[in-house]
Design a protein around this motif. Structure first.
Motif, PDB file in Angstrom:
ATOM      1  N   GLU A 236     104.343  25.728  71.808  1.00  0.00           N
ATOM      2  CA  GLU A 236     104.482  25.141  70.480  1.00  0.00           C
ATOM      3  C   GLU A 236     103.122  24.829  69.880  1.00  0.00           C
ATOM      4  OE1 GLU A 236     106.925  21.699  70.806  1.00  0.00           O
ATOM      5  OE2 GLU A 236     108.749  22.826  71.334  1.00  0.00           O
ATOM      6  N   GLY A 237     102.994  25.049  68.568  1.00  0.00           N
ATOM      7  CA  GLY A 237     101.778  24.684  67.867  1.00  0.00           C
ATOM      8  C   GLY A 237     101.615  23.179  67.814  1.00  0.00           C
ATOM      9  N   LYS A 238     100.387  22.720  67.757  1.00  0.00           N
ATOM     10  CA  LYS A 238     100.116  21.280  67.736  1.00  0.00           C
ATOM     11  C   LYS A 238     100.712  20.668  66.469  1.00  0.00           C
ATOM     12  CE  LYS A 238      96.382  17.895  68.127  1.00  0.00           C
ATOM     13  NZ  LYS A 238      94.927  17.684  68.210  1.00  0.00           N
ATOM     14  N   GLY A 239     101.524  19.632  66.665  1.00  0.00           N
ATOM     15  CA  GLY A 239     102.142  18.959  65.519  1.00  0.00           C
ATOM     16  C   GLY A 239     103.430  19.603  65.055  1.00  0.00           C
ATOM     17  N   LEU A 240     104.001  20.504  65.866  1.00  0.00           N
ATOM     18  CA  LEU A 240     105.273  21.131  65.490  1.00  0.00           C
ATOM     19  C   LEU A 240     106.358  20.060  65.368  1.00  0.00           C
ATOM     20  CD1 LEU A 240     106.885  23.810  65.058  1.00  0.00           C
ATOM     21  CD2 LEU A 240     107.450  23.696  67.496  1.00  0.00           C
ATOM     22  N   ASN A 241     107.067  20.064  64.249  1.00  0.00           N
ATOM     23  CA  ASN A 241     108.130  19.091  63.982  1.00  0.00           C
ATOM     24  C   ASN A 241     109.373  19.866  63.552  1.00  0.00           C
ATOM     25  OD1 ASN A 241     109.666  16.866  63.432  1.00  0.00           O
ATOM     26  ND2 ASN A 241     108.552  16.266  61.586  1.00  0.00           N
ATOM     27  N   ILE A 242     110.372  19.911  64.440  1.00  0.00           N
ATOM     28  CA  ILE A 242     111.549  20.757  64.226  1.00  0.00           C
ATOM     29  C   ILE A 242     112.677  19.970  63.572  1.00  0.00           C
ATOM     30  CG2 ILE A 242     113.369  22.082  65.390  1.00  0.00           C
ATOM     31  CD1 ILE A 242     111.340  22.804  67.548  1.00  0.00           C
ATOM     32  N   GLY A 243     113.265  20.545  62.537  1.00  0.00           N
ATOM     33  CA  GLY A 243     114.511  20.053  61.962  1.00  0.00           C
ATOM     34  C   GLY A 243     115.617  21.019  62.337  1.00  0.00           C
ATOM     35  N   TYR A 244     116.650  20.536  63.032  1.00  0.00           N
ATOM     36  CA  TYR A 244     117.657  21.418  63.630  1.00  0.00           C
ATOM     37  C   TYR A 244     119.037  21.130  63.059  1.00  0.00           C
ATOM     38  CZ  TYR A 244     120.648  23.395  67.347  1.00  0.00           C
ATOM     39  OH  TYR A 244     121.600  24.084  68.053  1.00  0.00           O
ATOM     40  N   PHE A 245     119.672  22.151  62.503  1.00  0.00           N
ATOM     41  CA  PHE A 245     121.060  22.064  62.044  1.00  0.00           C
ATOM     42  C   PHE A 245     121.903  22.876  63.017  1.00  0.00           C
ATOM     43  CE2 PHE A 245     124.935  22.779  59.856  1.00  0.00           C
ATOM     44  CZ  PHE A 245     125.042  21.851  58.827  1.00  0.00           C
ATOM     45  N   ALA A 246     122.708  22.196  63.857  1.00  0.00           N
ATOM     46  CA  ALA A 246     123.508  22.877  64.877  1.00  0.00           C
ATOM     47  C   ALA A 246     124.753  23.475  64.254  1.00  0.00           C
ATOM     48  CB  ALA A 246     123.900  21.894  65.977  1.00  0.00           C
TER      49      ALA A 246
END
Length: 639
Positions: free
Chosen positions: A371-381
């Motif tokens: 993962e890239g530094k500072g990766l922030n994932i928003g996940y819609f299941a």
């Protein structure tokens, strides 16, 4: 025809339709559209007889046969083929009548029922049922599997197949595409285009509506308005009406200015050119979409990400799956800042597995995900409850999320600020304290979107985000994604959303993840080619399974001699079977001609019994002929 005249329709005390009049002509394919809660499903209840009008008149031909998808989850040990075959109610009634006639020994009744069964399509009923099952995405090996062995989504596909199997003059379909992937969706469109009866369909898939409908009924403010044409034609006509209203025009100009600002800002930067082009596409569609957005329950936008690592994610020689089950292998892909990737592939090929692994829900089985530094994932299941707690309220979800993010997120976690934020997603008043488990699918989807926006993600992972969203809210999501400055990975069977948002595609299939060089039209051609390939593979496997195991022979000459020895009795039996089939076909035709005439009662009964015996022998002999032909073909191919 179906006629509504000065109709009043209520749900409890709420008036849904007030003094409306409309006519649906035989053979028309009608799309029923309107906001969630406007009364579409209630109108279906009126048409199928489960509800009655509260005022005015409703009429439809009494002789019309109705086909519709049962909403209950089927619980049965019946095979998939038998379950779908049961949808042909006329055939099932006649089979029961034949059993009763045979038990009573009534030859005349047996003759009549056999004639009716022939007219009802008894001879090709099983192939028709199985073609429906295979068209909706099942494998040949699953045709005889019990219904209870399938997951919920696949069982609902069987309910759809059962409804299509039913001979009908009127077909009612309420969100038929929700459990389908793109290949099954394309097949269903082709089937519905050939359907000869009248059809009324509720759907939030604009491209599906465009393909299968030629009339649109729009429910709005307790009125039902008829438009000639499919959904796009309706949208254009309605846009022309609404652009006369200043409030709509102002909202449209606001959105256009917002998009134009982004385009002007980034179009000169090579690194942002692709993203700018996405906004140009959105701008071109804005004129028609703005009036629809004006009716959306809410509109929203994703906040600018705090940072954009590049690459966002690097996948190297990874394997994905569950436990010991490997679904995808040798995956090496990079996800760069600003990419907008659509993930294509049939159900069960691993799309959701790929997304869940990137979302950190399940671990990779092998390889590395960097993962890239500072990766922030928003996940819609795909299933909203994968990320929601049924017993908790929207406010409790937001309070917990604010605590997890902490003060460093730059967002206020005060309860009043959280309430205000939820209000922008239409969670007002007591709704913020309602248990999520009691909410509708659309409300749960809105809550997941709210939680994603709050997190200020730079990578959005969206797995079928539109399943419970109405058309207006889908357009709001489309516009929000086009304005989003981060990266998007999207799994969806909504082709309008994929076209509007994605600049490139990955194909998940045959255990691999690879770039797909083409657009959605190319993908539909790929699906047709893939279906043809799978049919040929299945045919080859069936031929191989029916062929006798060849004995090992050292020389080609010996092999040919052995084949000739095997073929001789098979060909002799096949020839005898063909002669007997010809005789039986002639006997059957003669007996059916006799039944068509006027016969004494005693002779009629005798003819009925003889016809049954002929049909039974024909059925047995045809099956044997198929086996013999397959064996001969397999031996000749192997020579």
């Amino acid at each position: 025809m179906i006629v509504l005249r000065n109709l009043v329709l209520r749900r409890s005390a709420k008036v849904l339709l007030d003094n409306v009049s409309v006519t649906i002509n035989p053979g028309e394919k009608v799309g029923l559209v309107g906001r969630n809660g406007a009364g579409k499903s209630t109108l279906f209840g009126l048409i199928n007889g489960t509800l009655h009008e509260d005022g005015g008149d409703f009429s439809m031909p009494s002789q019309w046969r109705l086909g519709q998808v049962a909403q209950n989850m089927p619980e049965t040990d019946e095979s998939a083929t038998d379950f779908v075959l049961g949808g042909d109610t006329r055939l099932m009634e006649l089979r029961e009548a034949l059993t009763r006639a045979e038990e009573s020994g009534d030859g005349m009744e047996i003759a009549h029922v056999h004639s009716d069964l022939y007219d009802a399509g008894e001879l090709d009923a099983v192939p028709r049922a199985q073609s429906l099952i295979l068209g909706l995405g099942f494998k040949t090996s699953e045709l005889d599997s019990p219904v209870n062995s399938f997951s919920g989504g696949w069982r609902m596909r069987l309910q759809l197949a059962r409804a299509l199997m039913c001979p009908s003059d009127l077909l009612l379909l309420d969100e038929p595409t929700n459990h389908l992937d793109l290949d099954a969706l394309v097949w269903l469109e082709a089937w519905l285009k050939r359907y000869q009866g009248t059809m009324i369909v509720i759907s939030h898939d604009r491209e599906f509506l465009d393909e299968v409908t030629n009339v649109t009924l729009h429910i709005e403010r307790q009125q039902l308005t008829r438009y000639g044409g499919n959904y796009s034609a309706f949208e254009t006509l309605r846009a022309q009406q609404l652009t006369l209203q200043q409030s709509t025009f102002s909202k449209q100009q606001e959105k256009i200015a917002h998009l134009q600002k982004f385009i002007d800002r980034f179009k000169a930067k090579a690194s942002k050119a692709k993203q700018a082009q996405s906004r140009v596409k959105a701008l071109e569609r804005m004129e028609k979409i703005a009036p629809v957005l004006a009716d959306a329950e809410f509109t929203f936008e994703f906040k600018e990400p705090a940072n954009l690592p590049n690459p966002m994610l690097a996948i190297s020689e990874a394997s994905f799956g569950y436990g010991d089950k490997v679904i995808l292998t040798g995956v090496s892909r990079s996800v760069m800042a600003g990419q907008r990737i659509g993930i294509l592939g049939a159900n069960g090929q691993g799309k959701s597995t790929l997304v869940k692994t990137i979302a950190r829900d399940i671990p990779a089985l092998a390889g590395t995900l960097t993962e890239g530094k500072g990766l922030n994932i928003g996940y819609f299941a795909q299933q909203e409850l994968d990320v929601l707690r049924p017993q908790d309220t929207p406010l409790e979800h937001m309070v917990r999320l604010a605590k997890e993010l902490g003060p460093g997120s730059g967002e206020s976690g005060r309860e009043q600020d959280l309430r205000n934020f939820l209000g922008t997603f239409n969670f007002t008043g007591d709704m913020v304290k309602q248990a999520v488990g009691t909410m509708s699918g659309g409300e749960k989807a809105r809550l997941v979107l709210a939680m994603m926006v709050w997190q200020r993600p730079n990578l959005l992972l969206l797995d079928e985000p539109t399943n419970h969203l109405d058309l207006a809210t889908r357009e709001a999501l489309s516009m929000a994604l086009n304005e989003f400055e981060g990266t998007v990975l999207l799994v969806s069977h909504d082709r309008a959303l994929l076209r509007a948002v994605c600049d490139e595609f990955w194909l998940v299939g045959r255990g691999k993840v690879s770039p797909f060089d083409g657009d959605l039209d190319d993908y539909q051609k790929y699906l047709l080619d893939e279906a043809k390939r799978l049919r040929e593979v299945a045919k080859a496997e069936a031929s191989a399974a029916s062929a006798p195991a060849p004995a090992p022979t050292p020389a080609p000459q010996a092999q040919r001699a052995q084949a000739a020895t095997q073929l001789k009795p098979l060909r002799r039996e096949l020839e005898q079977a063909e002669k007997r089939l010809a005789v039986l076909q002639a006997d059957k035709a003669a007996l059916e001609d006799k039944l068509a005439g006027t016969l004494p009662r005693a002779e009629l009964a005798d003819v009925g019994k003889r016809l049954k015996a002929v049909n039974d022998e024909l059925h047995t002999l045809e099956e044997r002929w198929l086996v013999l032909s397959g064996d001969i073909e397999a031996i000749e191919t192997a020579r």
